[in-house]
Design a protein around this motif. Structure first.
Motif, PDB file in Angstrom:
ATOM      1  N   TYR A  48       0.833  -1.220   0.000  1.00  0.00           N
ATOM      2  CA  TYR A  48       0.000   0.000   0.000  1.00  0.00           C
ATOM      3  C   TYR A  48       0.861   1.260   0.000  1.00  0.00           C
ATOM      4  O   TYR A  48       0.457   2.287   0.499  1.00  0.00           O
ATOM      5  CB  TYR A  48      -0.945  -0.026   1.209  1.00  0.00           C
ATOM      6  N   GLU A  62     -11.659   1.528   0.521  1.00  0.00           N
ATOM      7  CA  GLU A  62     -10.409   0.804   0.276  1.00  0.00           C
ATOM      8  C   GLU A  62      -9.228   1.505   0.950  1.00  0.00           C
ATOM      9  O   GLU A  62      -8.412   0.868   1.619  1.00  0.00           O
ATOM     10  CB  GLU A  62     -10.157   0.707  -1.226  1.00  0.00           C
ATOM     11  N   MET A  65      -9.437   0.910   4.642  1.00  0.00           N
ATOM     12  CA  MET A  65      -9.042  -0.472   4.975  1.00  0.00           C
ATOM     13  C   MET A  65      -7.521  -0.601   4.953  1.00  0.00           C
ATOM     14  O   MET A  65      -6.929  -1.181   5.854  1.00  0.00           O
ATOM     15  CB  MET A  65      -9.651  -1.443   3.961  1.00  0.00           C
ATOM     16  N   LYS A  66      -6.888  -0.006   3.942  1.00  0.00           N
ATOM     17  CA  LYS A  66      -5.422  -0.111   3.837  1.00  0.00           C
ATOM     18  C   LYS A  66      -4.769   0.528   5.056  1.00  0.00           C
ATOM     19  O   LYS A  66      -3.857  -0.033   5.663  1.00  0.00           O
ATOM     20  CB  LYS A  66      -4.939   0.578   2.557  1.00  0.00           C
ATOM     21  N   TYR A  69      -5.196  -1.763   8.069  1.00  0.00           N
ATOM     22  CA  TYR A  69      -4.266  -2.893   8.021  1.00  0.00           C
ATOM     23  C   TYR A  69      -2.873  -2.458   8.440  1.00  0.00           C
ATOM     24  O   TYR A  69      -2.230  -3.100   9.268  1.00  0.00           O
ATOM     25  CB  TYR A  69      -4.205  -3.474   6.609  1.00  0.00           C
ATOM     26  N   TRP A 122       4.881  -4.426  -5.039  1.00  0.00           N
ATOM     27  CA  TRP A 122       3.602  -5.133  -4.884  1.00  0.00           C
ATOM     28  C   TRP A 122       3.835  -6.634  -4.997  1.00  0.00           C
ATOM     29  O   TRP A 122       3.330  -7.426  -4.175  1.00  0.00           O
ATOM     30  CB  TRP A 122       2.603  -4.662  -5.955  1.00  0.00           C
TER      31      TRP A 122
ATOM     32  N   HIS B   7      -3.793  -3.296  -9.579  1.00  0.00           N
ATOM     33  CA  HIS B   7      -4.262  -4.347  -8.665  1.00  0.00           C
ATOM     34  C   HIS B   7      -5.357  -3.733  -7.815  1.00  0.00           C
ATOM     35  O   HIS B   7      -5.088  -2.875  -6.976  1.00  0.00           O
ATOM     36  CB  HIS B   7      -3.099  -4.836  -7.818  1.00  0.00           C
ATOM     37  N   LEU B  10      -7.208  -5.796  -2.084  1.00  0.00           N
ATOM     38  CA  LEU B  10      -6.389  -5.465  -0.906  1.00  0.00           C
ATOM     39  C   LEU B  10      -5.258  -6.489  -0.788  1.00  0.00           C
ATOM     40  O   LEU B  10      -5.415  -7.602  -1.316  1.00  0.00           O
ATOM     41  CB  LEU B  10      -7.254  -5.498   0.346  1.00  0.00           C
TER      42      LEU B  10
END
Lengths: 214, 10
Positions: A48, A62, A65-66, A69, A122, B7, B10
């Motif tokens: 992220y 999103e 959420m990132k 996390y 990634w 992408h 998550l």
């Protein structure tokens, strides 16, 4: 978004919450691999990284959420290595994390979709996540047992990527969307949990504790 | 080829 991915992300959130609650309530990280939590934190940060590069408005789920996390995994590492350091079982958390990080980084440079920094990071994060649970499984095999709450954490953590596999099947079939690297790594990751899933289904569900060798 | 291989998970 489909039901599998939704429940996959919820399962992942549940796993993070269960572990945080376990450590916070029992004020102990006994039976928890600090290395696995460090590897997960590295996975989230490298995956992220775009959050840090070009800050985008947080209104969409999103991004939130990132951030959850990343902050939850860093906070978990703080609890393990600082706040409740005295209860950290360093002797049994002895799998060499370098043996997971270096191959994941090397493979990310060799097999990737595009050779550019963000994509390599990634890909590294995807490969690392596939093996990040190994120190935790290794620790359980060394101590010979897992607390019930830790078993629930592992079940939720393993189920998240298993549900993502169903999500990928769904997306292949309905959206003809394929992300080969994520799929292969996700299958490997889920396979690593098979042994644990068997023990969890046969033992923990019946109220017994997981004791190895089974 | 500008593959928008973003992408989106998550």
């Amino acid at each position: 978004m489909n039901i599998f991915r939704l429940f996959g992300d919820l399962s992942h959130l549940a796993a993070i919450a269960i572990l945080l609650l376990k450590i916070w309530k029992t004020r102990s990280c006994a039976g928890v691999s600090g290395k696995t939590q460090l590897l997960f934190a590295v996975c989230f940060i490298t995956r992220y990284i775009d959050l840090f590069l070009h800050f985008v408005s947080l209104y969409n789920t999103e991004k939130v959420m990132k951030l959850i996390y990343i902050s939850a995994s860093v906070f978990t590492c703080y609890l393990i290595f600082f706040k409740f350091k005295a209860t950290y079982d360093g002797n049994h958390d002895s799998m060499r994390a370098e043996f997971l990080i270096v191959p994941a980084a090397g493979l990310a440079c060799l097999i990737n979709t595009k050779f550019d920094a963000i994509e390599i990071l990634w890909t590294f994060s995807i490969y690392l996540e596939a093996v990040a649970i190994l120190p935790q499984l290794f620790l359980i095999s060394k101590t010979g047992e897992a607390e019930t709450i830790t078993s629930h954490y592992l079940f939720a953590q393993g189920s998240y990527r298993a549900l993502y596999i169903l999500n990928w099947i769904y997306r292949y079939h309905y959206e003809s969307h394929v992300d080969t690297i994520a799929i292969v790594a996700g299958v490997v990751q889920t396979i690593l949990y098979c042994d644990f899933f068997y023990l969890y289904i046969t033992k923990v569900v019946k109220g017994q504790k997981i004791v190895l060798p089974a | 080829e500008g593959n928008s291989n973003q992408h989106d998970e998550l």
